[in-house]
Structures are given as structure tokens and as C-alpha cells.
Design an enzyme around this catalytic site. Structure first.
Site, PDB file in Angstrom:
ATOM      1  N   ASP A 114     -38.385  19.174 -49.376  1.00  0.00           N
ATOM      2  CA  ASP A 114     -38.760  17.784 -49.143  1.00  0.00           C
ATOM      3  C   ASP A 114     -37.549  17.057 -48.539  1.00  0.00           C
ATOM      4  OD1 ASP A 114     -40.134  15.429 -48.950  1.00  0.00           O
ATOM      5  OD2 ASP A 114     -40.945  15.472 -50.979  1.00  0.00           O
TER       6      ASP A 114
HETATM    7  C1  BGC Z   1     -42.202  12.915 -48.989  1.00  0.00           C
HETATM    8  C2  BGC Z   1     -43.016  14.062 -48.402  1.00  0.00           C
HETATM    9  C3  BGC Z   1     -43.084  13.941 -46.900  1.00  0.00           C
HETATM   10  C4  BGC Z   1     -41.669  13.884 -46.363  1.00  0.00           C
HETATM   11  C5  BGC Z   1     -41.603  13.820 -44.849  1.00  0.00           C
HETATM   12  C6  BGC Z   1     -40.875  12.737 -48.281  1.00  0.00           C
HETATM   13  O1  BGC Z   1     -40.241  11.560 -48.675  1.00  0.00           O
HETATM   14  O2  BGC Z   1     -42.000  13.158 -50.358  1.00  0.00           O
HETATM   15  O3  BGC Z   1     -44.292  14.053 -48.972  1.00  0.00           O
HETATM   16  O4  BGC Z   1     -43.801  15.012 -46.373  1.00  0.00           O
HETATM   17  O5  BGC Z   1     -41.021  12.739 -46.883  1.00  0.00           O
HETATM   18  O6  BGC Z   1     -41.977  12.599 -44.368  1.00  0.00           O
END
Ligand code: BGC
Length: 745
Positions: A277
Site C-alpha cells: 500500500d
Molecule cells: C489506499 C489504497 C490505494 C492506494 C493508492 C492508499 O492510501 O489505502 O487503497 O489503493 O492508496 O491510491
């Protein structure tokens, strides 16, 4: 003849597959350590840079020629330019993977996932994901970070909006459907998009509902509740998995070797990519697992995270760590191989710009067909919670309708969170939908009254005054788009701002009042909300919000949605979910020393599976094909559902099962089947559900999947509180040969 053709096809497919593998293997032999590690890095470009107007010059300070993937860049022209920079400007000409959060649509915005789950229609979820993929791939995107398959039983957590609610059975069905939708026919079809099951695992169990907070679950709850939707996504062929930000029982998910490698890779046989993530590899430092970014790279990579999003620990430190043996060369090659294979499968080595085609982009975005599907999905996502005196549906020929609440005109709110490629100006607001639906003689008056993001009460008096003069008042209340979603946890779950005061003022007029809720989570509905005679839960419905809401308000569509998550009466009851345990002192409501509260009923305001219709349905008692069966046999449960009202309608028939006695405690009931039926007035249909060992199974004390002899109670009805039941007995115990998601390593 057919057999020879089949053999020939198989031979060609395996030749192609081996040609692909050859190319990947050959590349691997040519790559330097730095180039390999570059493939394991995803550049996180801020959303502000992601618009179609982005100038590639702005990006010269980003090392895009040295990474494997880029996040948040889209647009056919834009992705083509960036791809050119990389393919032409790098030594081995390895193309980029463009990734983007296509969560509930790309440019045509569909209902938020929690809303879509209220339709209980996997085929609809598949079709919606398909259209999202068609639009996103036409804009250069190869890879989405969806579906989010986190089970969520705590509405304080703002990310409940992104998932399918509280139940692993419904959640698994929708997870698999969405994966299939994104994938489509698969490459070389240009509209096939890689999907990602996230956030692995137990992110929804954040303590106190506070985003990113620790999760501390029993192994049983993890296996029975939180893992199944991920397993379903893997079985459906999901191409990537994203670990969660949280720690689980002391081990951050980004360093969790047991779950990422032991369970996901080794036991489930997942062959796709594990992508971190955003910045989460680096976050192992504040989590207290690592002293330095160098430690974070080693920990995350050795746990099983292939690609790092945003933070740059891999690029900076993995090459040295491979050199010194802290990270194995073999594992590095395996991870790089997975990235290259994904690119090969998408056809990017032969045609790096194939997804970046302006003509296709123009033809694919926001088409009338896509809008029609958005409207259908929105109609099916609406849940009618209350309709006293059959106030709804409204006639279209009303004299004066007063529409109140700033959300009625808030186009951004129609999109909900995670819809950055959506344009508010493409959306139909609730007010516009109502204006469009009513007769030419109807006067529609709009006043903001109050807003979710301001404490201001100055608009309330005027709204009350106008209500006195109206025939019907429609109050559109709830949350703004950014009051749910990531990092949008709330400790209070009432209507924010002065909306409840507005509602009280409207109720005082005693005018027919309909509350249209727009929100990303189950709210705790105040006494004022509960006093309103009609209540529609519309969540955030996307581009076609206004049309769909008006379709239901004025009866062109009979609402059929059912809640995929429980509505509590009070924040203090949370977590509250239908599949709870009985306890030794079940709350029967007639004695002290029961498992209940002294100040609030223990029951929900609206249970899981609940939703009304403009018609009514009656259920026959369940009829069983047998009442005694061996563990290897199946039992058919037949029920007759009749439309007993005046309108045609859809009913979502739900089947729950309870294992009455077992060697470990079991939930009071578990969803084991559901079906949507359309019934004309007076029409009856017989439905049959077949239950077998998968439904009877449980994980015993050692987490071995078994069927245990004994009685089971089956419930069939229109929500999770139905008492329409029958009982059967399984006569022998047996260990299951297929382990299922929760079985031990
Ligand atoms: C979120 C994810 C997301 C990623 C990319 C993160 O802050 O937890 O769900 O896919 O950002 O945008």
C-alpha cells in the site's frame, strides 16, 4: 476432428506461453540488479498531477525510466507520452504498468461499493466492473486497486464505504464477480484490466474504527470472517493482492511472512503480484519494526511484498541487500519475473502503447450505455428503510415539492469518495432528478437549509417557512463525499452539521416528509430521522444519482436493495452484526443478567439484509427434501415466495443456516444463499437452495474443516431476523478434503 482441433489449440497456446516465458527469462539474464529492483518500484505520483493536461516535462525529476509502474497517471495521450519516455529512454525498453484506483467506475461513476453491495447481485457487480475496465483501459490504465474486499463491522471506520459490508459470504460472491468483471475475456482483449484484492487482511478490524489502527483478532475470526473474500478473489483469478496498512496481532501486514508467503502464496497458490500500500513499506519504521528505510526494504521484501508503492526503500536498498545475501537473489528474480509476466500477458512488450489510443478513449468514455448501467445499478442500490402510510411512491403531479438540504445540489457528493476521474458536472444531482421527473405543473422549490460540513443554522428558518407552503418535503441529508473513505473515521455517527436541527424544524410543520439519506456508512439515525414517515438510504450513487433517486421516489422503479451491513441504534453498540454468537446468556429481553444493555436495546435499528419494497412478499415455510442426511449428501430447501401487494417487485430471498450444536461455538446464523426474484402482483415462485458439506462445515478446535453430526436450523426470508425455519440432521461427522480459506498451513 474436434479433439484434433483442441490439441492444436492447446499446442499453440503452450507455444505462445513458452515464447512469453522465454522473453521474460531472457530479459532477466540481461538485467542489472538495479534494473531488476526498479521493476519492483511503483512511483506514486500525486493525484494533482494526474490530469490529462500534465506536461511530461514536469516529470523529468521523477525517475520514471527506472521504475516498473506508475500510479495515478491516466489519459491516452498522457500515458502514451510517458510510456514513450520509458520505452525509448531505458536500456532494455521495458514498458511501464499504469495503475489507478478504479474503485466504482472511472469516468462514468457507479454507486460506491457498499451501495452496490445493497443490490445483492453479483452479475450486476461483474457488469459494472466490466464497464469500469472498458473506460479505464481506454484511458491507458492497465491495473486497478480494486476490489476492496475488507469485511467491515465498524461503521466508524470511513472505509466501510469501499467494501461489501459485514458478511463474508456476500462479500466473497461480490469479490469474485468484480474480479471477473475487471478481467473480462482477459488479454489480449484491450479492455482487460488487472485487479487487486485489498487490503490483506483485517484492515476493517481497526480498533475503535480509527483508520490505520491495529487489528487484534482471534485466529478463528481471521479465518472465518476476514480471509474468505480474499480467497474468493484469488480463486477468481485476481492478478494482485495489496497488504493492509494495519498490524495484525503485533505483526504489520507488510512484514507478515506467515500470511503473505505462508498462506497466500504457498497454501492458496497465488501466483500474481503483491503490491504494497501507499508508503506502507516505509511505515514499518513508525510501526516500530524497523530502524531505517533499509530495514523496511528487507523486512517487506522477505515477507513477500513484490512491489513497493510510493516509498523508495526497495530502489535504494535492495541491490545492496541482495549483494550481501540479506535478500535472496532467487526471491528477487521471482518477484521481477511476476512483474515482467504481467507486462507480457498484457502484450506490452510487443505493443507498449496499445492501451493508449485516443480514438478508443473518446468512444469509450461516458457512453449512453454506460450511463444506462449506472442508472440501473443506482436504482438497485437504493434501500427503502421506512414507508409509513405508504407515503412513497409520490405522484408526479404534486402542486409544490420542497427539496431541502445542501446535498440535494452537491454534485461532488453524488460521486462519493474514490472517484477522482469522475467529473461532478457529469452527474445528475437529486434536485435535477426530481425536477426532471415531476409533471410540468409541479413547482419544485429548493432551499439548502443546512449542510453536512457546516454548523450554520441560518438557513433553517427559511426552509421551515417554505415547508409550510409545500405539499411534500424531501430532505436530502447525510455526509459529504469526503466524510467517508480513507482516513475519514468518525466517532459520532449522527447527521453532521446542523442537519438534525433542520429536520426537527421540518417535522414541526407536520408536512409529508421524506428523508433521502446520502452517506458512505451506516449512520446512527437520530430520533428525528426515525420520526420521518419515509426514509430512503441512497448511499452515494454516482453519475446517475438524481435520476435513480427520482425513479424510486416517483414509483418508476420499485426499490429492492437490502442492507449489506447492520444499522446500529447507538455508537455504543458497535460492533454489531447479525452473525454474532449466542453467549451463555442470550438477550431474550425478559430477565436481568442477560447479554444486553441497560440503556439501549441490544438489537439493531435495521438488521443486515433488511429493505422494504412498494409491494409485500409472503414466504411459505421452508420445505426440506430430507430431514436426515449423511455428511456427504445434500439437502434441498424449497420455499414459495408470493408477491402479496399491488405492484411488481424484486425480492432478495435470503437463506441462513445455524449449526445448533458443535465442538466450538457457532454464530446464531450464517448467510448461505441468496437469490433475487422478480414477481408480478399475485405471482408466486418456488425457489430451491441446495445445501451441502461446504455449508455445514466449520473449523474445529484445531482449525481443521469438518462437518459435525447434529442438527442444523435453516431460515429463509427477507432479512437476517426471519424466523421462517426448518430443521434437519446430519448423521455423521467427517473431515473435509478441500481445505477452504481458513484451514491451517
Ligand atoms: C489506499 C489504497 C490505494 C492506494 C493508492 C492508499 O492510501 O489505502 O487503497 O489503493 O492508496 O491510491
Amino acid at each position: 476432428m474436434l479433439a484434433r482441433l483442441l490439441l492444436l489449440t492447446l499446442a499453440v497456446t503452450s507455444l505462445l506461453a513458452s515464447a512469453e516465458e522465454d522473453r521474460v527469462e531472457q530479459l532477466l539474464t540481461q538485467m542489472t540488479l538495479e534494473e531488476k529492483v526498479g521493476q519492483l518500484s511503483q512511483l506514486g505520483i500525486q493525484n494533482t498531477l494526474s490530469g490529462p493536461a500534465i506536461d511530461p516535462g514536469e516529470l523529468t525529476h521523477f525517475p520514471i525510466t527506472q521504475v516498473g509502474s506508475v500510479l495515478n497517471v491516466y489519459g491516452a495521450e498522457h500515458t502514451r507520452k510517458m510510456q514513450e519516455q520509458v520505452v525509448q529512454g531505458s536500456r532494455l525498453h521495458i514498458p511501464l504498468l499504469f495503475a489507478y484506483d478504479v474503485i466504482h467506475g472511472f469516468r462514468t461513476i457507479f454507486p460506491v461499493p457498499l451501495a452496490e453491495a445493497s443490490a445483492w447481485e453479483p452479475e450486476l457487480s461483474r457488469r459494472v466492473a466490466r464497464v469500469a475496465a472498458i473506460e479505464a483501459t481506454a484511458s491507458g490504465i492497465h491495473w486497478t486497486f480494486a476490489p476492496m474486499v475488507d469485511i467491515a463491522r465498524d461503521p466508524r471506520w470511513g472505509r466501510v464505504v469501499e467494501g461489501a459490508g459485514e458478511d463474508p459470504f456476500l462479500g466473497s460472491a461480490l469479490a469474485a464477480a468484480r474480479v471477473r468483471g475487471f478481467h473480462g475475456h482477459g488479454p489480449p482483449d484491450l479492455s482487460s484490466m488487472m485487479s487487486t484484492a485489498k487490503h490483506f487482511v483485517a484492515y476493517g478490524a481497526a480498533e475503535g474504527g480509527r483508520d490505520y489502527n491495529v487489528a487484534d483478532l482471534s485466529e478463528r475470526t481471521l479465518r472465518e470472517v476476514y480471509l474468505p473474500p480474499f480467497h474468493a478473489a484469488v480463486e477468481a483469478g485476481v492478478e494482485a493482492v495489496m497488504p493492509a496498512f494495519n498490524e495484525l496481532a503485533g505483526v504489520p501486514m507488510h512484514s507478515n511472512n506467515a500470511l503473505l508467503t505462508g498462506l497466500l502464496r504457498n497454501q492458496w497458490g497465488f501466483t500474481g503480484l503483491v503490491i504494497s500500500d501507499f508508503n506502507a513499506v516505509w511505515e514499518l519504521i513508525p510501526q516500530g519494526l524497523a530502524q531505517s528505510p533499509a530495514n523496511t526494504a528487507q523486512l517487506a521484501f522477505n515477507a513477500g511484498v513484490d512491489m513497493e508503492m510510493a516509498s523508495q526503500s526497495y530502489r535504494q536498498y535492495l541491490p545492496t541487500q541482495v549483494g550481501s545475501g540479506q535478500v535472496s537473489r532467487q526471491s528477487l528474480d521471482d518477484a521481477v519475473r511476476r512483474v515482467l509476466k504481467a507486462k507480457e500477458r498484457l502484450g506490452l512488450f510487443d505493443a507498449p502503447y496499445r492501451y493508449s489510443d485516443e480514438a478508443r478513449e473518446k468512444a469509450s468514455i461516458l457512453t449512453p450505455q454506460h450511463r444506462a448501467l449506472a442508472r440501473e445499478a443506482a436504482q438497485k442500490s437504493i434501500v427503502l428503510l421506512k414507508n409509513a402510510g405508504s407515503l412513497l411512491p409520490l405522484p408526479k403531479s404534486l402542486g409544490t415539492v420542497l427539496v431541502v438540504g445542501s446535498l440535494a445540489t452537491d454534485a461532488q457528493a453524488t460521486l462519493g469518495p474514490w472517484a477522482w476521474a469522475g467529473h461532478p458536472q457529469d452527474s445528475v444531482t437529486v434536485l435535477q432528478g426530481i425536477q426532471h421527473a415531476v409533471s410540468a405543473d409541479t413547482q419544485v422549490i429548493y432551499l439548502p437549509g443546512a449542510s453536512p460540513d457546516s454548523p450554520g443554522t441560518q438557513g433553517i428558518a427559511a426552509a421551515q417557512q417554505a415547508a409550510h407552503d409545500a405539499d411534500v418535503v424531501i430532505a436530502v441529508l447525510g455526509e459529504t463525499a469526503d466524510q467517508s473513505g480513507e482516513s475519514r473515521s468518525r466517532a459520532e455517527l449522527g447527521l453532521p452539521g446542523a442537519q438534525d436541527r433542520l429536520l426537527r424544524a421540518l417535522l414541526e410543520t407536520r408536512k409529508p416528509l421524506i428523508v433521502v439519506l446520502m452517506n458512505g456508512r451506516p449512520l446512527v439515525l437520530s430520533t428525528n430521522v426515525q420520526r420521518a414517515p419515509a426514509l430512503l438510504e441512497t448511499w452515494f450513487l454516482g453519475s446517475e444519482t438524481g435520476h435513480a433517486v427520482a425513479d424510486v421516489l416517483f414509483g418508476d422503479v420499485n426499490p429492492s436493495g437490502k442492507l449489506p451491513i447492520t444499522f446500529a441504534r447507538s455508537v455504543g453498540q458497535i460492533p454489531l452484526y447479525y452473525a454474532h454468537k449466542n453467549t451463555g446468556r442470550p438477550p431474550l429481553g425478559d430477565a436481568a443478567f442477560e447479554s444486553a444493555y441497560i440503556d439501549v436495546p441490544w438489537t439493531p435499528l435495521y438488521p443486515f439484509g433488511f429493505g422494504l419494497s412498494y409491494t409485500t412478499f409472503a414466504y411459505s415455510p421452508p420445505r426440506l427434501s430430507t430431514t436426515r442426511l449423511a455428511s456427504t449428501q445434500t439437502v434441498d430447501v424449497e420455499v414459495t415466495v408470493t408477491n402479496t401487494g399491488q405492484r411488481a417487485g424484486d425480492e432478495i430471498v435470503q437463506l441462513y443456516l445455524r449449526d445448533d450444536v458443535a465442538s466450538v461455538t457457532r454464530p446464531v446464523r450464517l448467510l448461505r444463499g441468496f437469490r433475487k426474484v422478480h414477481l408480478a402482483p399475485g405471482q408466486a415462485r418456488h425457489l430451491t437452495f441446495t445445501l451441502g458439506q461446504e455449508d455445514f462445515a466449520l473449523l474445529d478446535e484445531r482449525f481443521i474443516p469438518v462437518v459435525q453430526a447434529g442438527t442444523f436450523t435453516v431460515f429463509v426470508g427477507g432479512d437476517s431476523t426471519t424466523q421462517n425455519q426448518a430443521r434437519f440432521e446430519v448423521t455423521d461427522s467427517r473431515r473435509l478434503s478441500t481445505p477452504g480459506p481458513g484451514a491451517p498451513n
